[in-house]
Enzyme design. Structure first.
Site, PDB file in Angstrom:
ATOM      1  N   CYS A   1     -13.451   9.120   3.893  1.00 17.12           N
ATOM      2  CA  CYS A   1     -14.543   9.226   4.858  1.00 17.12           C
ATOM      3  C   CYS A   1     -15.525   8.100   4.598  1.00 17.12           C
ATOM      4  O   CYS A   1     -16.019   7.943   3.471  1.00 17.12           O
ATOM      5  CB  CYS A   1     -15.238  10.580   4.743  1.00 17.12           C
TER       6      CYS A   1
ATOM      7  N   CYS B   1     -14.160  13.911   9.661  1.00 14.24           N
ATOM      8  CA  CYS B   1     -14.205  14.456   8.300  1.00 14.24           C
ATOM      9  C   CYS B   1     -14.600  15.932   8.354  1.00 14.24           C
ATOM     10  O   CYS B   1     -15.592  16.292   8.993  1.00 14.24           O
ATOM     11  CB  CYS B   1     -15.204  13.657   7.468  1.00 14.24           C
TER      12      CYS B   1
ATOM     13  N   GLY C   1       8.102 -11.733  -4.037  1.00 21.53           N
ATOM     14  CA  GLY C   1       8.171 -11.166  -2.692  1.00 21.53           C
ATOM     15  C   GLY C   1       6.888 -11.249  -1.895  1.00 21.53           C
ATOM     16  O   GLY C   1       6.635 -10.391  -1.049  1.00 21.53           O
TER      17      GLY C   1
ATOM     18  N   HIS D   1      -4.820  -3.658  -2.415  1.00 15.68           N
ATOM     19  CA  HIS D   1      -5.240  -3.342  -1.047  1.00 15.68           C
ATOM     20  C   HIS D   1      -5.298  -1.844  -0.774  1.00 15.68           C
ATOM     21  O   HIS D   1      -5.383  -1.435   0.382  1.00 15.68           O
ATOM     22  CB  HIS D   1      -4.313  -4.024  -0.041  1.00 15.68           C
TER      23      HIS D   1
ATOM     24  N   VAL E   1       0.823  -1.218   0.000  1.00 17.69           N
ATOM     25  CA  VAL E   1       0.000   0.000   0.000  1.00 17.69           C
ATOM     26  C   VAL E   1       0.855   1.265   0.000  1.00 17.69           C
ATOM     27  O   VAL E   1       0.388   2.341   0.354  1.00 17.69           O
ATOM     28  CB  VAL E   1      -0.960   0.001   1.216  1.00 17.69           C
TER      29      VAL E   1
END
Length: 293
Positions: free
Chosen positions: A138, A191, A231, A130, A114
């Site tokens: 939000c 938010c 990996g 991912h 990520v």
């Protein structure tokens, strides 16, 4: 502690020359990468070479959304650990995969990471299976903001928190193990648009990968001549399913990495090596028509 699945026997060990020849013969290969590609950039991995967890269980979606204490703990640790991901730069493994893409040996990259480092290294077609840690979403209104903006909000609401952390241990999720810390007074900003719950734009454990994202990755597999695991232990289904699909479609599966993977059962062959050095050796072994940029 999260459970680990039993791993199969290792696939047949191949010389790098044979792996290079196979990749050329079935080019372009779809690549699926995991944490082992980013360890060279200072981002820790989840598991050892037998697929066993190195640390405590990562954040679960139900705990994050269902418990304010879980959210406070996550964001408090993330405030400290985010800097490791933010400052990370592509390493030789990312750059060599981008080079193989430019030469047509590999096609798109499906990454379980990520950190955005494949894109930073120049790989043009990357499926962030991912999600991305540099974005915050939000859960109420759907607004997405840069993580850098949310980081400034966290720091402003909790002055001195990062500086007070003693010997934090960085984790793969962009947070940090802080030891015996009281999180009760930590403030999590809401938010700015609707006052809703903010969450990193990544797939937590216990969360489903968005269907459109999965469909795009499967479409990339359909166009590939082979699947190459680089990996990753493939211990979670979200990545392993592509190995199963490749095998079912009669596409060869290859593995590069230090540890045994869940996909070794379907793999034709593997090269057991550090990702960066293994990729360098494979590039050196390409035929002359592929070895020239």
């Amino acid at each position: 502690m999260a459970r680990s699945r039993p791993l199969p026997e290792a696939a047949d060990e191949w010389p790098v020359e044979r792996m290079a020849q196979a990749l050329e013969a079935h080019a372009p290969a779809l690549v699926i990468t995991g944490a082992g590609v980013s360890t060279g950039s200072g981002i820790p991995d989840y598991r050892d070479h037998r697929g066993v967890w190195k640390r405590g269980s990562p954040m679960q979606l139900a705990e994050f959304t269902g418990h304010e204490s879980g959210r406070r703990r996550y964001w408090a640790r993330s405030l400290v650990g985010w800097r490791t991901v933010e400052q990370a730069r592509p390493n030789a493994a990312h750059r060599r995969l981008a080079e193989l893409g430019a030469r047509g040996v590999v096609g798109p990259v499906i990454t379980q990471n990520v950190d955005g480092l494949h894109q930073a290294a120049g790989s043009p077609a990357v499926h962030d299976l991912h999600g991305r840690l540099d974005r915050v979403e939000c859960l109420d209104c759907g607004r997405v903001i840069p993580r850098a903006h949310h980081q400034s909000q966290l720091e402003a609401a909790n002055p001195g928190w990062a500086a007070a952390a003693r010997s934090p241990q960085m984790t793969p999720d962009g947070d940090a193990e802080l030891g015996d810390v009281d999180y009760d007074d930590f403030v999590v900003p809401a938010c700015e648009a609707c006052g809703g719950m903010l969450k990193p734009a990544v797939v937590f454990f216990g969360e489903t990968v968005p269907k459109a994202r999965v469909a795009a990755a499967f479409a990339a597999l359909e166009s590939a001549g082979a699947l190459w695991v680089v990996g990753s232990s493939l211990m979670v289904w979200s990545g392993y399913r592509f190995v199963r699909a490749a095998a079912a479609a009669g596409k060869p599966v290859y593995v590069l990495g230090l540890g045994i993977t869940r996909g070794d059962a379907e793999a034709s062959g593997r090269v057991t090596a550090d990702c960066a050095s293994g990729l360098a050796a494979i590039i050196q072994s390409l035929s002359p028509r592929q070895a020239v940029s």
